[in-house]
Design a protein around this motif. Structure first.
Motif, PDB file in Angstrom:
ATOM      1  N   ARG A 195      -2.534   8.137  19.864  1.00  0.00           N
ATOM      2  CA  ARG A 195      -3.196   9.508  19.952  1.00  0.00           C
ATOM      3  C   ARG A 195      -4.396   9.518  19.168  1.00  0.00           C
ATOM      4  O   ARG A 195      -5.597  10.048  19.482  1.00  0.00           O
ATOM      5  N   LEU A 196      -4.089   9.184  17.566  1.00  0.00           N
ATOM      6  CA  LEU A 196      -5.414   9.319  16.807  1.00  0.00           C
ATOM      7  C   LEU A 196      -6.500   8.183  17.099  1.00  0.00           C
ATOM      8  O   LEU A 196      -7.621   8.609  16.754  1.00  0.00           O
ATOM      9  N   ILE A 197      -5.829   7.179  17.472  1.00  0.00           N
ATOM     10  CA  ILE A 197      -7.009   5.879  17.808  1.00  0.00           C
ATOM     11  C   ILE A 197      -7.989   6.533  18.959  1.00  0.00           C
ATOM     12  O   ILE A 197      -9.389   6.360  18.805  1.00  0.00           O
ATOM     13  N   ASN A 198      -7.385   7.263  20.048  1.00  0.00           N
ATOM     14  CA  ASN A 198      -8.236   7.661  20.980  1.00  0.00           C
ATOM     15  C   ASN A 198      -8.805   8.769  20.641  1.00  0.00           C
ATOM     16  O   ASN A 198     -10.183   9.176  20.971  1.00  0.00           O
ATOM     17  N   GLU A 199      -8.204   9.711  20.042  1.00  0.00           N
ATOM     18  CA  GLU A 199      -9.116  11.041  19.584  1.00  0.00           C
ATOM     19  C   GLU A 199     -10.251  11.021  18.507  1.00  0.00           C
ATOM     20  O   GLU A 199     -11.270  11.594  18.680  1.00  0.00           O
ATOM     21  N   PHE A 200      -9.878  10.041  17.603  1.00  0.00           N
ATOM     22  CA  PHE A 200     -11.024   9.865  16.539  1.00  0.00           C
ATOM     23  C   PHE A 200     -11.787   8.777  17.021  1.00  0.00           C
ATOM     24  O   PHE A 200     -12.904   8.564  16.064  1.00  0.00           O
ATOM     25  N   GLN A 201     -11.569   8.026  17.871  1.00  0.00           N
ATOM     26  CA  GLN A 201     -12.410   6.824  18.491  1.00  0.00           C
ATOM     27  C   GLN A 201     -12.369   5.731  17.098  1.00  0.00           C
ATOM     28  O   GLN A 201     -13.535   5.431  16.474  1.00  0.00           O
ATOM     29  N   CYS A 202     -11.271   5.498  16.489  1.00  0.00           N
ATOM     30  CA  CYS A 202     -11.463   4.556  15.579  1.00  0.00           C
ATOM     31  C   CYS A 202     -10.205   3.449  15.609  1.00  0.00           C
ATOM     32  O   CYS A 202      -9.300   3.569  16.589  1.00  0.00           O
ATOM     33  N   LEU A 203     -10.397   2.429  14.923  1.00  0.00           N
ATOM     34  CA  LEU A 203      -9.575   1.097  15.011  1.00  0.00           C
ATOM     35  C   LEU A 203      -9.229   0.723  13.699  1.00  0.00           C
ATOM     36  O   LEU A 203      -9.938   0.697  12.636  1.00  0.00           O
ATOM     37  N   PRO A 204      -7.898   0.430  13.227  1.00  0.00           N
ATOM     38  CA  PRO A 204      -7.659  -0.259  11.911  1.00  0.00           C
ATOM     39  C   PRO A 204      -8.035  -1.491  11.873  1.00  0.00           C
ATOM     40  O   PRO A 204      -7.777  -2.369  12.958  1.00  0.00           O
ATOM     41  N   ILE A 205      -8.718  -1.945  10.900  1.00  0.00           N
ATOM     42  CA  ILE A 205      -9.309  -3.445  10.629  1.00  0.00           C
ATOM     43  C   ILE A 205      -8.618  -3.952   9.415  1.00  0.00           C
ATOM     44  O   ILE A 205      -7.841  -3.279   8.605  1.00  0.00           O
ATOM     45  N   LYS A 206      -8.469  -5.606   9.249  1.00  0.00           N
ATOM     46  CA  LYS A 206      -7.769  -5.950   8.506  1.00  0.00           C
ATOM     47  C   LYS A 206      -8.126  -5.531   6.950  1.00  0.00           C
ATOM     48  O   LYS A 206      -9.319  -5.661   6.812  1.00  0.00           O
ATOM     49  N   GLU A 207      -7.297  -5.480   6.184  1.00  0.00           N
ATOM     50  CA  GLU A 207      -7.786  -4.972   4.942  1.00  0.00           C
ATOM     51  C   GLU A 207      -8.106  -5.981   4.072  1.00  0.00           C
ATOM     52  O   GLU A 207      -7.990  -7.199   4.134  1.00  0.00           O
ATOM     53  N   GLY A 208      -8.818  -5.635   3.041  1.00  0.00           N
ATOM     54  CA  GLY A 208      -9.499  -6.646   2.113  1.00  0.00           C
ATOM     55  C   GLY A 208      -8.601  -7.026   1.033  1.00  0.00           C
ATOM     56  O   GLY A 208      -9.021  -8.222   0.585  1.00  0.00           O
ATOM     57  N   GLN A 209      -7.646  -6.492   0.968  1.00  0.00           N
ATOM     58  CA  GLN A 209      -6.674  -6.752  -0.109  1.00  0.00           C
ATOM     59  C   GLN A 209      -5.162  -6.519   0.242  1.00  0.00           C
ATOM     60  O   GLN A 209      -5.083  -5.515   1.118  1.00  0.00           O
ATOM     61  N   GLU A 210      -4.230  -7.300  -0.241  1.00  0.00           N
ATOM     62  CA  GLU A 210      -2.779  -6.943   0.157  1.00  0.00           C
ATOM     63  C   GLU A 210      -2.296  -5.657  -0.655  1.00  0.00           C
ATOM     64  O   GLU A 210      -2.712  -5.456  -1.590  1.00  0.00           O
ATOM     65  N   ASN A 211      -1.282  -5.026   0.114  1.00  0.00           N
ATOM     66  CA  ASN A 211      -0.713  -3.857  -0.652  1.00  0.00           C
ATOM     67  C   ASN A 211      -1.492  -2.785  -1.045  1.00  0.00           C
ATOM     68  O   ASN A 211      -1.437  -2.141  -2.161  1.00  0.00           O
ATOM     69  N   THR A 212      -2.719  -2.552  -0.288  1.00  0.00           N
ATOM     70  CA  THR A 212      -3.584  -1.448  -0.665  1.00  0.00           C
ATOM     71  C   THR A 212      -2.929  -0.151  -0.341  1.00  0.00           C
ATOM     72  O   THR A 212      -2.429  -0.072   0.640  1.00  0.00           O
ATOM     73  N   GLU A 213      -3.481   0.627  -1.234  1.00  0.00           N
ATOM     74  CA  GLU A 213      -3.141   1.958  -0.930  1.00  0.00           C
ATOM     75  C   GLU A 213      -4.070   2.740   0.127  1.00  0.00           C
ATOM     76  O   GLU A 213      -3.638   4.028   0.700  1.00  0.00           O
ATOM     77  N   TYR A 214      -5.031   1.991   0.589  1.00  0.00           N
ATOM     78  CA  TYR A 214      -5.806   2.586   1.761  1.00  0.00           C
ATOM     79  C   TYR A 214      -5.672   2.161   2.926  1.00  0.00           C
ATOM     80  O   TYR A 214      -5.026   0.903   3.232  1.00  0.00           O
ATOM     81  N   LEU A 215      -6.088   2.871   3.982  1.00  0.00           N
ATOM     82  CA  LEU A 215      -6.061   2.392   5.457  1.00  0.00           C
ATOM     83  C   LEU A 215      -7.536   2.112   5.753  1.00  0.00           C
ATOM     84  O   LEU A 215      -8.154   3.054   5.893  1.00  0.00           O
ATOM     85  N   ASP A 216      -7.846   0.837   5.972  1.00  0.00           N
ATOM     86  CA  ASP A 216      -9.298   0.483   6.353  1.00  0.00           C
ATOM     87  C   ASP A 216      -9.453   0.977   7.962  1.00  0.00           C
ATOM     88  O   ASP A 216      -8.828   0.322   8.823  1.00  0.00           O
ATOM     89  N   LEU A 217     -10.320   1.771   8.387  1.00  0.00           N
ATOM     90  CA  LEU A 217     -10.551   2.305   9.675  1.00  0.00           C
ATOM     91  C   LEU A 217     -12.010   1.890   9.881  1.00  0.00           C
ATOM     92  O   LEU A 217     -13.062   2.222   9.078  1.00  0.00           O
ATOM     93  N   VAL A 218     -12.486   1.582  11.105  1.00  0.00           N
ATOM     94  CA  VAL A 218     -13.960   1.732  11.843  1.00  0.00           C
ATOM     95  C   VAL A 218     -14.025   2.510  13.056  1.00  0.00           C
ATOM     96  O   VAL A 218     -12.986   2.537  13.574  1.00  0.00           O
ATOM     97  N   THR A 219     -15.042   3.498  12.814  1.00  0.00           N
ATOM     98  CA  THR A 219     -15.206   4.594  13.658  1.00  0.00           C
ATOM     99  C   THR A 219     -16.534   4.526  14.200  1.00  0.00           C
ATOM    100  O   THR A 219     -17.602   3.954  13.678  1.00  0.00           O
ATOM    101  N   VAL A 220     -16.842   5.604  15.050  1.00  0.00           N
ATOM    102  CA  VAL A 220     -18.255   5.653  15.580  1.00  0.00           C
ATOM    103  C   VAL A 220     -19.030   6.524  15.225  1.00  0.00           C
ATOM    104  O   VAL A 220     -20.352   6.597  15.506  1.00  0.00           O
ATOM    105  N   TRP A 221     -18.631   7.657  14.393  1.00  0.00           N
ATOM    106  CA  TRP A 221     -19.321   8.338  13.709  1.00  0.00           C
ATOM    107  C   TRP A 221     -18.967   8.869  12.669  1.00  0.00           C
ATOM    108  O   TRP A 221     -17.623   8.863  12.209  1.00  0.00           O
TER     109      TRP A 221
END
Length: 571
Positions: free
Chosen positions: A76-102
């Motif tokens: 639901r959030l992927i479609n609503e925010f037009q975003c996708l989770p991309i593979k993280e730069g480091q393991e066990n990170t506290e962040y969620l890396d997302l690519v979005t359109v705006w």
């Protein structure tokens, strides 16, 4: 909402006025960059870099999506925010890396953290790439009709509220149409099968299956009924074909959609033709005519009288060409009247009429009355019978410029077709000034097209099949083929381009028409006088790197020439 909150304060919007910011805020997220690029007169790639630089967000033109994206963030959030989770730069990170359109709004940060338990780390990516990736991975409307939501909305529970079920269907149908617009589709086909409902888009002339939820067959009747309601059709009539229209607002422009229903074994098949006025060529030049052919067309349009015919199979772009011609000659001092079936594109300043067979207003009847309206230019959607052809020819002989279409395979075939309608040859020769045969071929994606490196023998055989001089083998290095990339959805093609055969009725052609010569003899004479065949025009576009040799072989009617009296070959 955005205007009063965060959007108006963003530095990349400082050159826009209040109305432009307001309009930008109301658009779906995936459309904002395109509109922003138009406002700043920039290419989408340059606009993306500008937004990224101003907002302080990194820009990625390519990315690697998580293997199981819905395990990181709900669909639901992927479609609503037009975003996708991309593979993280480091393991066990506290962040969620997302690519979005705006650039994200603060509320998006809060939602992601609340639902996913991680602070989002945003990047910007190409909207078309992100949107197409979401569609390919999850299908169209997956979040509207996913199984858990169906159960929640009550598709298995008769006691649930009917309006909840309708809301899910409405969201799904709107999503299918919105995705089609984003994918530049020209048609959407809803096709009921024995155990499934198939939906396909026609993109660049090719039918592309749309990935859909598995449970779609359970609600196919509701989906078809929704489409009929939108088109103001009779939902209880399922035995007869029906036609209607939908005005669909995609957030930026109003899309005019022609709707056709047709009864099949299992349910009604529904076809939608998307008519986007903004995609129409604004000038003859944008049609893709070669320079000398464009000059011939402009000369024909400058004449005060005569007939200009455009021929080709269904879907060849004939209406597109006629619309461009009307815009070329649309001046305040000219009165232009059209009769069409139906009116596909509105041309400001032109009087356009749609025929209605049920009340006897066909092309011939409309033409008779149009002549009493004192027109300078008449456009007839199609010449289908002798009466329409006869009135059109007599109108041209009495000082009117007449534009129309015929369904023939090539330009010379249009002349013999008129003779087959029992029109006197001397009237045809005296009235017809030009015939244009055309086809639409797929345009190679400019980002991934690569040199063909054809074997000499293969190229030789293809040139011979096209009727091209073998001296053109010297241009073998210019030939390109499709490859496929993310920007074109892996198809290797993006958009279409026209190839044209322009026949000018000269004195020699005039004599052959009066003598009722065959289409083959007329073709030979026209080629000797400088006419470029569809195949030759296609080869010129191949040399320019705009299309592939395979497409020209496929779409340019390679094979036997049409003889006098032959029927059209199906498109």
């Amino acid at each position: 909402m955005l205007k009063n909150g965060n959007m108006v304060e963003q530095p990349w919007l400082k050159d826009l006025n209040e109305e432009e910011v307001d309009a930008l805020a109301e658009l779906p997220k995936e459309d904002r960059l395109r509109h922003f690029a138009d406002l700043h007169d920039k290419e989408p790639e340059a606009a993306l870099r500008l937004v990224g630089q101003s907002s302080g967000l990194p820009v990625v033109e390519d990315f690697e999506m998580e293997d199981e994206p819905t395990s990181k963030i709900p669909l639901r959030l992927i479609n609503e925010f037009q975003c996708l989770p991309i593979k993280e730069g480091q393991e066990n990170t506290e962040y969620l890396d997302l690519v979005t359109v705006w650039p994200p709004e603060p509320s998006m940060d809060k939602w992601v953290f609340a639902v996913c338990g991680k602070q989002p780390r945003w990047q910007l990516g190409p909207p078309e790439l992100i949107s197409s990736t979401i569609t390919q991975k999850f299908g169209v409307g997956a979040d509207s009709l996913e199984s858990s939501q169906l159960d929640e909305l009550g598709f298995d529970d008769e006691e649930m509220e009917e309006e909840d079920e309708n809301a899910a269907i409405i969201r799904f149908v709107n999503e299918v149409i919105h995705r089609a617009i984003g994918e530049r589709a020209t048609d959407i086909h809803f096709e009921p099968l024995r155990d499934d409902l198939q939906i396909r888009y026609r993109i660049d002339g090719e039918l592309i299956p749309v990935r859909l939820p598995d449970n779609l067959v359970r609600v196919q009747d509701a989906i078809i009924s929704r489409l009929k309601i939108m088109a103001k059709l009779n939902i209880s009539e399922k035995r007869r074909p029906q036609d209607g229209r939908i005005t669909f607002d995609d957030g930026k422009t109003e899309m005019d959609i022609r709707v056709s229903t047709f009864p099949t074994m299992y349910a009604e098949s529904v076809s939608l033709r998307l008519l986007n006025e903004k995609s129409q060529p604004l000038s003859v030049r944008e049609l893709g005519l070669l320079e000398d052919d464009e000059e011939k067309v402009n000369q024909a349009l400058a004449r005060p009288h005569g007939i200009l015919l455009v021929t080709g199979p269904t879907g060849a772009g004939k209406s597109t060409s006629l619309t461009a011609f009307l815009r070329k000659i649309n001046f305040p001092e000219r009165r232009i009247i059209t009769v069409e079936d139906p009116v596909e594109y509105e041309v400001p300043g032109v009087n356009q009429t749609q025929i209605h067979h049920e009340i006897g207003l066909d092309f011939a009847a409309a033409l008779r009355h149009i002549l009493r309206q004192d027109p300078d230019v008449i456009m007839v959607g199609e010449i289908r019978d002798r009466e329409t052809a006869d009135i059109g020819i007599r109108a041209s002989l009495t000082g009117h410029l007449v534009l129309s279409t015929l369904h023939t395979n090539d330009a010379p075939g249009a002349l013999t077709r008129l003779i087959d309608m029992d029109i006197e040859p001397f009237l045809i020769a005296s009235s017809v000034e030009m015939i244009i045969a055309q086809r639409l071929v797929r345009r190679l994606c400019s980002h991934c097209a690569k040199p063909a490196n054809l074997e000499e023998e293969l190229l030789r055989s293809q040139l011979l099949a096209l009727g091209i001089e073998l001296t053109e083998m010297a241009n073998a290095g210019l030939v390109k083929v499709h490859a496929g990339c993310d920007r074109c959805g892996g198809r290797g093609y993006r958009g279409r381009i026209g190839i044209f055969e322009v026949l000018v009725v000269t004195e020699e052609i005039h004599r052959l028409i009066v003598e009722k010569s065959s289409a083959r003899l007329i073709r030979e004479a026209a080629l000797l006088q400088g006419m470029r065949s569809l195949q030759q025009c296609g080869w010129e576009q191949v040399k320019r790197g705009l299309t592939s040799l395979t497409d020209i072989m496929r779409y340019a009617d390679i094979g036997d020439e049409e003889e006098e009296g032959d029927e059209d070959t199906p498109a």
